[in-house]
Enzyme design. Structure first.
Site, mmCIF file in Angstrom:
data_model
loop_
_atom_site.group_PDB
_atom_site.id
_atom_site.type_symbol
_atom_site.label_atom_id
_atom_site.label_comp_id
_atom_site.label_asym_id
_atom_site.label_seq_id
_atom_site.Cartn_x
_atom_site.Cartn_y
_atom_site.Cartn_z
ATOM 1 N N THR A 137 -8.212 1.205 26.634
ATOM 2 C CA THR A 137 -8.647 -0.058 27.230
ATOM 3 C C THR A 137 -8.761 0.043 28.751
ATOM 4 O OG1 THR A 137 -7.894 -2.319 27.621
ATOM 5 C CG2 THR A 137 -6.177 -0.716 27.189
ATOM 6 N N ASP A 138 -9.555 -0.844 29.327
ATOM 7 C CA ASP A 138 -9.652 -0.882 30.801
ATOM 8 C C ASP A 138 -8.360 -1.404 31.432
ATOM 9 O OD1 ASP A 138 -9.894 -3.569 30.054
ATOM 10 O OD2 ASP A 138 -11.783 -3.911 31.096
ATOM 11 N N GLU A 139 -7.488 -2.046 30.625
ATOM 12 C CA GLU A 139 -6.281 -2.653 31.198
ATOM 13 C C GLU A 139 -5.324 -1.613 31.782
ATOM 14 O OE1 GLU A 139 -4.386 -5.810 29.137
ATOM 15 O OE2 GLU A 139 -6.269 -6.611 28.389
ATOM 16 N N TYR A 185 1.812 -4.228 27.034
ATOM 17 C CA TYR A 185 0.692 -3.713 26.229
ATOM 18 C C TYR A 185 -0.030 -2.587 26.971
ATOM 19 C CZ TYR A 185 -4.195 -3.394 24.714
ATOM 20 O OH TYR A 185 -5.420 -2.918 24.336
ATOM 21 N N LYS A 189 -0.391 1.442 26.199
ATOM 22 C CA LYS A 189 -1.689 2.112 26.018
ATOM 23 C C LYS A 189 -1.822 3.261 27.036
ATOM 24 C CE LYS A 189 -4.734 1.307 23.644
ATOM 25 N NZ LYS A 189 -5.070 1.709 22.248
HETATM 26 P P1 NAD Z 1 -6.544 -5.516 16.332
HETATM 27 O O1 NAD Z 1 -5.201 -6.027 16.716
HETATM 28 O O2 NAD Z 1 -7.569 -6.475 15.881
HETATM 29 O O3 NAD Z 1 -6.386 -4.425 15.176
HETATM 30 C C1 NAD Z 1 -5.373 -3.460 15.192
HETATM 31 C C2 NAD Z 1 -5.312 -2.807 13.816
HETATM 32 O O4 NAD Z 1 -4.297 -1.787 13.858
HETATM 33 C C3 NAD Z 1 -4.942 -3.768 12.694
HETATM 34 O O5 NAD Z 1 -5.790 -3.569 11.580
HETATM 35 C C4 NAD Z 1 -3.511 -3.399 12.368
HETATM 36 O O6 NAD Z 1 -3.164 -3.646 11.008
HETATM 37 C C5 NAD Z 1 -3.510 -1.907 12.678
HETATM 38 N N1 NAD Z 1 -2.161 -1.411 12.985
HETATM 39 C C6 NAD Z 1 -1.261 -1.965 13.848
HETATM 40 N N2 NAD Z 1 -0.123 -1.238 13.826
HETATM 41 C C7 NAD Z 1 -0.331 -0.207 12.949
HETATM 42 C C8 NAD Z 1 0.459 0.875 12.520
HETATM 43 N N3 NAD Z 1 1.711 1.060 12.971
HETATM 44 N N4 NAD Z 1 -0.053 1.753 11.629
HETATM 45 C C9 NAD Z 1 -1.312 1.602 11.159
HETATM 46 N N5 NAD Z 1 -2.103 0.571 11.520
HETATM 47 C C10 NAD Z 1 -1.621 -0.329 12.406
HETATM 48 O O7 NAD Z 1 -7.031 -4.672 17.579
HETATM 49 P P2 NAD Z 1 -8.503 -4.520 18.202
HETATM 50 O O8 NAD Z 1 -8.737 -5.613 19.149
HETATM 51 O O9 NAD Z 1 -9.465 -4.237 17.107
HETATM 52 O O10 NAD Z 1 -8.275 -3.188 19.064
HETATM 53 C C11 NAD Z 1 -8.408 -1.905 18.464
HETATM 54 C C12 NAD Z 1 -8.153 -0.839 19.508
HETATM 55 O O11 NAD Z 1 -9.067 -0.978 20.585
HETATM 56 C C13 NAD Z 1 -6.754 -0.917 20.139
HETATM 57 O O12 NAD Z 1 -6.286 0.384 20.324
HETATM 58 C C14 NAD Z 1 -6.987 -1.612 21.473
HETATM 59 O O13 NAD Z 1 -6.030 -1.215 22.420
HETATM 60 C C15 NAD Z 1 -8.377 -1.114 21.812
HETATM 61 N N6 NAD Z 1 -9.188 -2.003 22.665
HETATM 62 C C16 NAD Z 1 -9.367 -3.325 22.309
HETATM 63 C C17 NAD Z 1 -10.197 -4.131 23.086
HETATM 64 C C18 NAD Z 1 -10.444 -5.583 22.742
HETATM 65 O O14 NAD Z 1 -11.081 -6.299 23.520
HETATM 66 N N7 NAD Z 1 -10.022 -6.068 21.589
HETATM 67 C C19 NAD Z 1 -10.828 -3.595 24.217
HETATM 68 C C20 NAD Z 1 -10.602 -2.244 24.542
HETATM 69 C C21 NAD Z 1 -9.795 -1.460 23.750
HETATM 70 O O1 DAU Z 2 -9.704 -5.592 28.548
HETATM 71 C C1 DAU Z 2 -9.529 -5.138 27.241
HETATM 72 C C2 DAU Z 2 -8.426 -5.921 26.574
HETATM 73 O O2 DAU Z 2 -8.955 -7.216 26.291
HETATM 74 C C3 DAU Z 2 -7.908 -5.269 25.307
HETATM 75 O O3 DAU Z 2 -7.320 -4.048 25.631
HETATM 76 C C4 DAU Z 2 -6.888 -6.170 24.608
HETATM 77 O O4 DAU Z 2 -6.505 -5.598 23.379
HETATM 78 C C5 DAU Z 2 -7.543 -7.515 24.344
HETATM 79 O O5 DAU Z 2 -6.616 -8.397 23.762
HETATM 80 C C6 DAU Z 2 -8.081 -8.111 25.648
HETATM 81 O O6 DAU Z 2 -6.996 -8.503 26.540
HETATM 82 P P1 DAU Z 2 -7.054 -9.868 27.379
HETATM 83 O O7 DAU Z 2 -5.679 -10.244 27.726
HETATM 84 O O8 DAU Z 2 -8.057 -9.785 28.460
HETATM 85 O O9 DAU Z 2 -7.671 -10.843 26.207
HETATM 86 P P2 DAU Z 2 -7.280 -12.317 25.753
HETATM 87 O O10 DAU Z 2 -8.354 -12.755 24.798
HETATM 88 O O11 DAU Z 2 -5.873 -12.432 25.341
HETATM 89 O O12 DAU Z 2 -7.454 -13.150 27.107
HETATM 90 C C7 DAU Z 2 -8.686 -13.183 27.804
HETATM 91 C C8 DAU Z 2 -8.449 -13.993 29.077
HETATM 92 O O13 DAU Z 2 -8.247 -15.373 28.718
HETATM 93 C C9 DAU Z 2 -7.235 -13.589 29.860
HETATM 94 O O14 DAU Z 2 -7.498 -13.729 31.256
HETATM 95 C C10 DAU Z 2 -6.164 -14.595 29.449
HETATM 96 C C11 DAU Z 2 -6.972 -15.840 29.159
HETATM 97 N N1 DAU Z 2 -6.432 -16.723 28.089
HETATM 98 C C12 DAU Z 2 -6.153 -16.159 26.879
HETATM 99 C C13 DAU Z 2 -5.633 -16.925 25.858
HETATM 100 C C14 DAU Z 2 -5.316 -16.310 24.518
HETATM 101 C C15 DAU Z 2 -6.231 -18.081 28.318
HETATM 102 O O15 DAU Z 2 -6.507 -18.594 29.422
HETATM 103 N N2 DAU Z 2 -5.735 -18.834 27.304
HETATM 104 C C16 DAU Z 2 -5.406 -18.316 26.076
HETATM 105 O O16 DAU Z 2 -4.923 -19.075 25.198
#
Ligand code: NAD
Ligand code: DAU
Length: 379
Positions: A137-139, A185, A189
């Site tokens: 992730t970019d985080e 988190y 990562k």
């Molecule tokens: P998500 O939370 O929707 O899905 C995570 C999946 O991992 C689930 O299906 C869960 O059951 C599985 N999992 C969790 N713990 C596990 C374990 N111990 N063993 C096997 N499976 C397990 O997550 P997402 O948003 O789809 O993100 C997927 C990946 O992409 C993550 O690594 C996250 O850091 C990365 N990522 C997410 C975003 C975003 O915006 N959502 C952006 C950049 C990178």
């Molecule tokens: O940047 C990539 C990341 O984006 C991924 O690595 C993470 O897995 C994914 O969860 C996401 O993280 P964020 O914290 O950016 O996403 P989230 O949807 O939780 O929040 C987006 C923005 O909105 C953040 O600035 C927090 C804000 N927010 C979020 C929630 C859930 C609110 O203001 N209110 C809320 O209830």
């Protein structure tokens, strides 16, 4: 056993949000690959995300924990796996603030377990034809400054950029940006990224890491901003905007991310890092206003009917101010370009959630939540 397939790959976390899109793409686009979805099915994993492909002959689901060394090793060796695309993780920042330990366990130890099990099976072949692709992730880069709260015209535009294509500062995360994670988190990562690179540098494992910006689209668990707020607007519940809503995120449609993963898995250079993003920065409050407008229009409610749902609440602890990713290396070296323009993608996403209320109601139901909260506490 490869059962006549040209490759056998494991996709971890394939029942989650991004993973389900990656599994769907690989199963459909590569019928000559055996695709094993390895997922523990935590609260975020849902096999209902994959009903359209679950009966395809080249798809197998294995319920398992990436921290379970013996099981991971067995699945790799019995299936002669030659590629791993690793998405499984605990992914929600707010949960990491209240319960950091599971983030260290899954994201760090789980990744290390996968690396070690793959190494044991792959090293004797001198890594021939093998690939370990870690999705990050970019985080991990921390937060950028927000020098222009009104937004400047962005110097970089892609097909995914919003109509105004704004940038809220002059700097962007590049592949060289120093790691400076702030939340449990992102710290977990970041640690997993270091382990992946260490397995390349120490043992020669062919690894790749990518760091993507915020994804949006169908099947995202409604704890994250966009699906949570769509559901709350639909049900006329308050929209908890953290702080003043001025934090900036860089949004990419999930299928554009999945296509990048496919390209990088096949064409990316070993030991490289690629940033993935579409140059599409948005202030949270602007996204929230656009969501209200879109949901109300699609539900036939009068304009402005739900504006008063916006509720400013205490800020997230350590809330990163701005993320903005520079993906020019991926565009330049591998020719990737995102396809879906943001306003179109957001409307498509809202339509999906409104058209799949059963899915939303199921994952937000008391039964679903209670079951997983119990599991969560046991770990
Ligand atoms: P998500 O939370 O929707 O899905 C995570 C999946 O991992 C689930 O299906 C869960 O059951 C599985 N999992 C969790 N713990 C596990 C374990 N111990 N063993 C096997 N499976 C397990 O997550 P997402 O948003 O789809 O993100 C997927 C990946 O992409 C993550 O690594 C996250 O850091 C990365 N990522 C997410 C975003 C975003 O915006 N959502 C952006 C950049 C990178
Ligand atoms: O940047 C990539 C990341 O984006 C991924 O690595 C993470 O897995 C994914 O969860 C996401 O993280 P964020 O914290 O950016 O996403 P989230 O949807 O939780 O929040 C987006 C923005 O909105 C953040 O600035 C927090 C804000 N927010 C979020 C929630 C859930 C609110 O203001 N209110 C809320 O209830």
């Amino acid at each position: 056993m490869n059962m006549g397939y040209s490759r056998t790959i494991i996709i971890t976390g394939g029942a989650g949000f991004i993973g389900s899109h990656v599994v769907r793409l690989f199963v459909s686009k590569h019928p000559d690959y055996h695709v094993i979805n390895f997922d523990k099915l935590t609260y975020a994993g849902n096999l209902a995300n994959l009903t359209d492909i679950e009966n395809k002959p080249n798809y197998t689901f294995v319920k398992g924990d990436i921290c379970d060394y013996e099981l991971v090793k067995k699945v790799i060796s019995e299936n002669n796996v030659d590629g791993i695309i690793h998405l499984a993780a605990e992914s929600h920042v707010d949960r990491s603030i209240t319960d950091p330990f599971i983030f260290a366990k899954t994201n760090v130890l789980g990744t290390l377990t996968l690396l070690q099990a793959a190494r044991e099976f792959w090293e004797p072949s001198r890594w021939e034809g093998k690939r370990f692709y870690h999705i990050s992730t970019d985080e991990v880069y921390g937060a950028l400054e927000l020098t222009n709260p009104e937004g400047l015209e962005s110097p970089f535009v892609t097909k995914a950029s919003s109509a105004g294509h704004k940038a809220y500062g002059r700097t962007f995360f590049t592949e060289e940006t120093r790691y400076q994670p702030h939340s449990p988190y992102s710290a977990a990562k970041a640690s997993s990224d270091h382990f992946v690179r260490a397995y390349h540098d120490t043992y020669g494992m062919p690894t790749i890491v990518t760091n993507c910006s915020n994804n949006y689209g169908p099947y995202q668990f409604p704890e994250k901003l966009i699906p949570l707020f769509i559901n709350n607007i639909r049900n006329r519940k308050p929209l908890p905007v953290y702080g003043k809503g001025e934090n900036v995120r860089d949004w990419l449609y999930v299928e554009d991310h999945a296509r990048a993963i496919d390209l990088i898995f096949h064409k990316g250079k070993v030991a490289q890092t690629y940033n993935i993003g579409g140059f599409n920065e948005w202030k949270n409050i602007d996204i929230v206003r656009l969501l209200i407008k879109t949901v109300d229009r699609l539900l036939g409610r009068p304009e402005g009917a739900d504006d008063d749902l916006i509720t400013f609440v205490t800020d997230r602890k350590g809330h990163d101010l701005r993320y903005a990713i520079d993906s020019r290396k991926l565009q330049r070296e591998l020719g990737w370009e995102p396809q879906l323009q943001f306003e179109e993608g957001l409307e498509k996403t809202v339509r999906w959630y409104l058209g799949n209320q059963d899915w939303l109601d199921n994952v937000t139901s008391g039964d679903y939540q209670a079951y997983y909260e119990r599991m969560y506490k046991c770990r």
